[in-house]
Motif scaffolding. Sequence first.
Motif, PDB file in Angstrom:
ATOM      1  N   MET A 124       0.839  -1.195   0.000  1.00 48.43           N
ATOM      2  CA  MET A 124       0.000   0.000   0.000  1.00 48.43           C
ATOM      3  C   MET A 124       0.881   1.254   0.000  1.00 48.43           C
ATOM      4  O   MET A 124       0.616   2.211  -0.720  1.00 48.43           O
ATOM      5  N   ASP A 128      -4.763   0.445  -3.140  1.00 44.35           N
ATOM      6  CA  ASP A 128      -5.281   1.633  -2.454  1.00 44.35           C
ATOM      7  C   ASP A 128      -5.797   1.245  -1.069  1.00 44.35           C
ATOM      8  O   ASP A 128      -5.789   0.076  -0.682  1.00 44.35           O
ATOM      9  N   VAL A 129      -6.255   2.235  -0.331  1.00 45.10           N
ATOM     10  CA  VAL A 129      -6.691   2.028   1.049  1.00 45.10           C
ATOM     11  C   VAL A 129      -7.872   1.064   1.117  1.00 45.10           C
ATOM     12  O   VAL A 129      -7.938   0.199   1.991  1.00 45.10           O
ATOM     13  N   GLU A 130      -8.800   1.195   0.179  1.00 47.95           N
ATOM     14  CA  GLU A 130      -9.986   0.328   0.171  1.00 47.95           C
ATOM     15  C   GLU A 130      -9.589  -1.135  -0.052  1.00 47.95           C
ATOM     16  O   GLU A 130     -10.057  -2.033   0.643  1.00 47.95           O
ATOM     17  N   GLU A 131      -8.694  -1.357  -1.020  1.00 50.80           N
ATOM     18  CA  GLU A 131      -8.242  -2.732  -1.291  1.00 50.80           C
ATOM     19  C   GLU A 131      -7.422  -3.269  -0.116  1.00 50.80           C
ATOM     20  O   GLU A 131      -7.489  -4.445   0.231  1.00 50.80           O
ATOM     21  N   TYR A 132      -6.634  -2.388   0.508  1.00 54.58           N
ATOM     22  CA  TYR A 132      -5.889  -2.799   1.703  1.00 54.58           C
ATOM     23  C   TYR A 132      -6.856  -3.275   2.780  1.00 54.58           C
ATOM     24  O   TYR A 132      -6.616  -4.299   3.421  1.00 54.58           O
ATOM     25  N   GLY A 133      -7.939  -2.556   2.987  1.00 56.30           N
ATOM     26  CA  GLY A 133      -8.920  -2.948   3.995  1.00 56.30           C
ATOM     27  C   GLY A 133      -9.554  -4.301   3.694  1.00 56.30           C
ATOM     28  O   GLY A 133      -9.724  -5.124   4.591  1.00 56.30           O
ATOM     29  N   GLU A 134      -9.882  -4.533   2.428  1.00 58.35           N
ATOM     30  CA  GLU A 134     -10.485  -5.815   2.039  1.00 58.35           C
ATOM     31  C   GLU A 134      -9.509  -6.967   2.244  1.00 58.35           C
ATOM     32  O   GLU A 134      -9.857  -7.994   2.821  1.00 58.35           O
ATOM     33  N   ARG A 135      -8.274  -6.785   1.755  1.00 56.58           N
ATOM     34  CA  ARG A 135      -7.285  -7.859   1.866  1.00 56.58           C
ATOM     35  C   ARG A 135      -6.864  -8.090   3.315  1.00 56.58           C
ATOM     36  O   ARG A 135      -6.663  -9.222   3.732  1.00 56.58           O
TER      37      ARG A 135
END
Length: 128
Positions: A26, A32-39
């Motif tokens: 990240m 991005d931050v959203e994908e970081y949160g999901e993963r």
Amino acid sequence: MSDPSRDIRVGDAERQQALQVLGEHMSAGRIDVEEYGERSARITTAKTRGELMSLFHDLPDPRPTFATPMALFPEPSRAPARRWEGAVIPVVGVAVVIAFFVLVKNPLIFLLIPAVAILWGQWNGRRR
């Protein structure tokens, strides 16, 4: 054929390392931050190495690393045997046989033999 190491269960240390590596991706702008949160949510619920590694399939190195199964349980080192230790067991065996024939009149004395053997083993084991 699937890789059997993918089925090995992971613990908190492996999940923590995966989160740290994901944070590096990240920071580098790969996700991005959203994908970081999901993963990261999927990392915290991952049960196996395969589940963790699937979250990094589209990312370059760094990736989480895992200890090999043998490294988790290293074989204890063997101290070299002392020369006299190989002779102790035969001497003790002969002493037991002689004691049997000498002390056969009082069988309760044979309780001393296992007691001495246990104490000898404890003392000998503590010295190593």
